[in-house]
Design an enzyme around this catalytic site. Sequence first.
Site, PDB file in Angstrom:
ATOM      1  N   THR A 272      -0.007  -2.622  -3.302  1.00 50.08           N
ATOM      2  CA  THR A 272       0.510  -3.899  -3.784  1.00 50.08           C
ATOM      3  C   THR A 272       0.093  -5.019  -2.848  1.00 50.08           C
ATOM      4  O   THR A 272      -0.245  -4.788  -1.683  1.00 50.08           O
ATOM      5  CB  THR A 272       2.050  -3.905  -3.822  1.00 50.08           C
ATOM      6  OG1 THR A 272       2.552  -3.732  -2.493  1.00 50.08           O
ATOM      7  CG2 THR A 272       2.596  -2.832  -4.741  1.00 50.08           C
ATOM      8  N   ASP A 273       0.154  -6.228  -3.349  1.00 48.27           N
ATOM      9  CA  ASP A 273       0.166  -7.373  -2.459  1.00 48.27           C
ATOM     10  C   ASP A 273       1.519  -7.353  -1.746  1.00 48.27           C
ATOM     11  O   ASP A 273       2.465  -6.691  -2.184  1.00 48.27           O
ATOM     12  CB  ASP A 273      -0.019  -8.674  -3.247  1.00 48.27           C
ATOM     13  CG  ASP A 273      -0.523  -9.810  -2.381  1.00 48.27           C
ATOM     14  OD1 ASP A 273      -0.436  -9.709  -1.133  1.00 48.27           O
ATOM     15  OD2 ASP A 273      -1.006 -10.807  -2.937  1.00 48.27           O
ATOM     16  N   TRP A 274       1.618  -8.075  -0.652  1.00 52.53           N
ATOM     17  CA  TRP A 274       2.778  -7.946   0.234  1.00 52.53           C
ATOM     18  C   TRP A 274       4.070  -8.384  -0.452  1.00 52.53           C
ATOM     19  O   TRP A 274       4.208  -9.528  -0.870  1.00 52.53           O
ATOM     20  CB  TRP A 274       2.511  -8.726   1.510  1.00 52.53           C
ATOM     21  CG  TRP A 274       1.919  -7.871   2.602  1.00 52.53           C
ATOM     22  CD1 TRP A 274       2.309  -7.832   3.910  1.00 52.53           C
ATOM     23  CD2 TRP A 274       0.865  -6.891   2.499  1.00 52.53           C
ATOM     24  NE1 TRP A 274       1.560  -6.898   4.613  1.00 52.53           N
ATOM     25  CE2 TRP A 274       0.676  -6.310   3.780  1.00 52.53           C
ATOM     26  CE3 TRP A 274       0.074  -6.440   1.450  1.00 52.53           C
ATOM     27  CZ2 TRP A 274      -0.275  -5.308   4.028  1.00 52.53           C
ATOM     28  CZ3 TRP A 274      -0.880  -5.453   1.700  1.00 52.53           C
ATOM     29  CH2 TRP A 274      -1.047  -4.903   2.959  1.00 52.53           C
ATOM     30  N   PHE A 275       4.975  -7.423  -0.618  1.00 51.23           N
ATOM     31  CA  PHE A 275       6.263  -7.584  -1.292  1.00 51.23           C
ATOM     32  C   PHE A 275       6.115  -7.761  -2.797  1.00 51.23           C
ATOM     33  O   PHE A 275       7.023  -8.243  -3.462  1.00 51.23           O
ATOM     34  CB  PHE A 275       7.065  -8.753  -0.697  1.00 51.23           C
ATOM     35  CG  PHE A 275       7.271  -8.657   0.785  1.00 51.23           C
ATOM     36  CD1 PHE A 275       8.137  -7.728   1.318  1.00 51.23           C
ATOM     37  CD2 PHE A 275       6.581  -9.487   1.648  1.00 51.23           C
ATOM     38  CE1 PHE A 275       8.320  -7.629   2.693  1.00 51.23           C
ATOM     39  CE2 PHE A 275       6.757  -9.399   3.020  1.00 51.23           C
ATOM     40  CZ  PHE A 275       7.630  -8.467   3.545  1.00 51.23           C
ATOM     41  N   GLY A 276       4.976  -7.369  -3.342  1.00 47.31           N
ATOM     42  CA  GLY A 276       4.732  -7.529  -4.766  1.00 47.31           C
ATOM     43  C   GLY A 276       5.505  -6.535  -5.607  1.00 47.31           C
ATOM     44  O   GLY A 276       5.819  -5.425  -5.181  1.00 47.31           O
TER      45      GLY A 276
END
Length: 768
Positions: A272-276
Amino acid sequence: MNKTLLSITAAVALSACNGDLKLREDNIDEIVNAMTLEEKAQLIIGVGMPGIPVDQPVIGASDAGKVPGAAGFTANIERLGIPSIALCDGPAGLRITPTREGDDQTYYCTHFPIGTLLASTWNTELVKQVGVAMGQEVLEYGGDVLLAPAVNIHRNPLCGRNFEYYSEDPVVTGNIAGAYIEGIQTNGVGTSIKHFAFNSQETNRMNNNALIDVRTMREIYLKGFEIAIKKSAPWTVMTSYNYFNGTYTSESHDLVTKVLREEWGYKGTVMTDWFGGANGAAQVAAGNDMLQPGRQTQYNDIIKGVNDGSLSIEDVNLCCKRILNLVVQSPTFKGYKYTNKPDLKAHADVTRQSATEGMVLLENNGALPMKNVKNIAVFGNAAYSWIAGGTGSGDVNRAYTVNLIEGLKNAGYTPNEALKTSYEQWTVSENERNAEANAERQKNWLPALLPSEMPVDKKLLSEQAKSQDVALIAIGRISGEGSDRNIDGDFDLSSAEKELIKNVTAAFHAVGKKAIVVLNIGGVIETASWKNIPDAVLCAWQGGQEGGNSVADVLSGKAYPSGKLTMTWPLAYTDHKSSENFPLGKKAAMLNMKFDGQTRTDEKDVDYTQYEEGIYVGYRWFDAENMSVSYPFGYGKSYTTFEYSNADVKVDGDIISVTVDVKNTGNAEGKEIAQLYVSAPSSELAKPVQELKAFAKTKALMPGESETLCLTLNTADLASFHPGENAWIVEEGSYTLKIGADSRDIKAELTADIKAKTTPVSRAFTAR
C-alpha cells in the site's frame, strides 16, 4: 483452546522439530508454515513509521536505525532469520535523513531531475543511466527498495504531483518508467512503481472516489503501468490511496489480482501507499501483500478475519510468501556491506547532463544560444532561489542547489551585482512576511509560499538595458504532495510577472538587445498571452541540485536542448475537458486526510470525481475538438533544424516496423525525436483522431549528418478495449501511420493493412 493459541503451539512444535530453521531462498514455503499467525500479520503490516502518531502495531522489530529517514521497514522475525528491509522514498533521488545523532558525517543524496523533465528527454537510455546512478545511492546507503517511479497520468495540469509523473500519454509514461526501473534495479535493489492507480489529484487523496469507465481505465490509466511492468519487472507495486468506483485500490481483487497478477503476469510484491486503505483483511484478500507502514487496526483485522473464517489463511500465507520473496532478493538479506559513500560527485555530473537534455526550447528568434554576451541582467525571484524539485516524499535532502546566478558565474558570465543584492534583500523580507504561514504549511507537508515578484521601476530597467548585454527573466513555480495547484498566480502568471516580462523586454528592445525567459517550473503554465513578447522562452523544468549549471550550459550553447513536451499546453486552463471535474480551489488533502476508511459522497471533486472526459485526455481531447493550443504534445524547438525523408513501413506477422531518415539540416549539433502516431479505421467504438504508439530519438547529429530511425510496435498495440466484449480488439482495415516532429507537425504518412484480432481478458470491473 482458541485458534490463536493453537497456531502458536503448532509453530513452536514445528520449530523444535526442524531445529534451527532460518530463511533461505529455497525454503520460503517451510518458513511460512513455521510462522505463527501473529508473525504473519506482523510481516504483512510492517512496523510503523517513526514520528507519525497513528495507531502502531503491537509487536515486531526492525532495523530502523540502519537507514534513518527511510519511509518504512518490514518486520524482523529473528527466530526464523527474517531480516528487516528498508523502503526509502524517491523518485527524484533517495530521501533519507542527512544528519544522525552522535554522528558527524552527513548523508546527503543527489537530487536528480524531476520525472517530468526526465520524460521530456524521450531518451530511455539516458533515463536508464540516471536510474543506475540513483540505485547506487540506494545500495550504498543501506536501502533495499526505492519507492519510485511515480507514473500516474497527467489528467489535469493542476495536479500537485504532476512533477513526479511523466506524461498525459501512457506510451511515454510506460517506456520512460520502464527504463528508470531497469536502471535502478541493475544495482540489486528494488523499485516500487506507484501509485496503482487513478491517483490524479491530491485533494482528499485518502478518500476521493475516482469514477471511471472500464475502457478509460484500461486504455489510459492502467496502460502505462502495464507497459512498464511488462518491460522491467519492478520488485514491488504500490497501490494508491483513492477509491475507484467505490472500492479502495488496495482492497480491489479485480485490480490487484485479476489484472495485475493474472492478466499481466506480475510476480512481485504489492504494497500500500503509506496508511492507505482501511480494512486489513480486505487488503490481504485482494492480494495486497504489504500494508505499510502498519496500523494496529489492520493487524487486528487480519487476526480476527482468520480466526472467524472470513479471511482465508491461504491468502495470508500467499502474501507472506511474496514478501519473503522480496526479502531474499534484497541487499540486506544477501549481507551486502554498504559503505555510506556513494559517488556523489559522479552523480552530480549525471544530473547536470541529464537535465540539459530534458529542457524544452519553446520560443527562439535567434537569442539562444547566447553570443557575444558577458554581462547579464537577471530578473525574477526564481533566479536567486532556484527550485530543484517538488516537495513532499519526492524531495531529496541534498547538499546544495546551484541557482541560476551561480550557474551563470560558473559559466563565465557576470550577473549584475546590484540586481542580485536587491533580489536577495527582497527575498529575505518576503520570507519573513510568509514565515508564520509557511511554518503551518510545513506541518501539513504543503509547499511553501513563494515570494511575490519584486517590482522593478522603469528607470532601473533603462539603466540595466544600457549597461548589460542581455536580460534573463526567471519564472518559478513550486508544487508537491498534499495539495493541488491553483489558476491565479500559478497556472496563470501573476500580474507582476506579466509586467516584469513586458517591461524588461521593452527596455532591452529599446536599445537593440534581447530578453530571454527561463521557466523553473514543475508543470504546465499559461503562455499564450505573453510567449511572443520576449526573444526566447526556455522551459528548464526543475533539474535537481545542479539546475543552475544545467541552464547555463544550455543558454551558452555548451549543451543544447533536445527535449519535447510530454503534455499539451493549452491556451487556457478551462480548455482541458478535465477542468470540469477537478477540485479547483478546494481544501488541501493533508488538511482533511483521514485514516478511518470512511468517505463522504456529498462534495463534487473532493469526495468523488467524475472522469467524464473518458479516454479524451490531453492531446486526444484537443485533437477531437480540433482546438488550438499554445504548444502541442511532443513539441520542442532546437538550435538546429531537421529533415525527415524515406519513410517506409513493413508488416511482418504481428510486428509493424516504420523507418525514417532524419537529417540535421542546420548549423549546430542536435538530437531529434521522431514520434509515431496511428489513426485507426472507423468502427463502432469511438476512436481518438490519433494516438502515440512509438517514439525514437536520434544520436547527436552533426550538421549534414543523418540517421535512420526504426519505430517498432506490435499489432496488439493498436487495440482498443471493448467493454461489451470484455476484450482488446484490433479492427481490421487500413491504419494511417503518421511520423511527426510533434503531434501537429506530421512529416510523413504511411498506411498499413492490419488483420482483425481479439484478445479476451478475465472479467474484471463492472462496466459503468
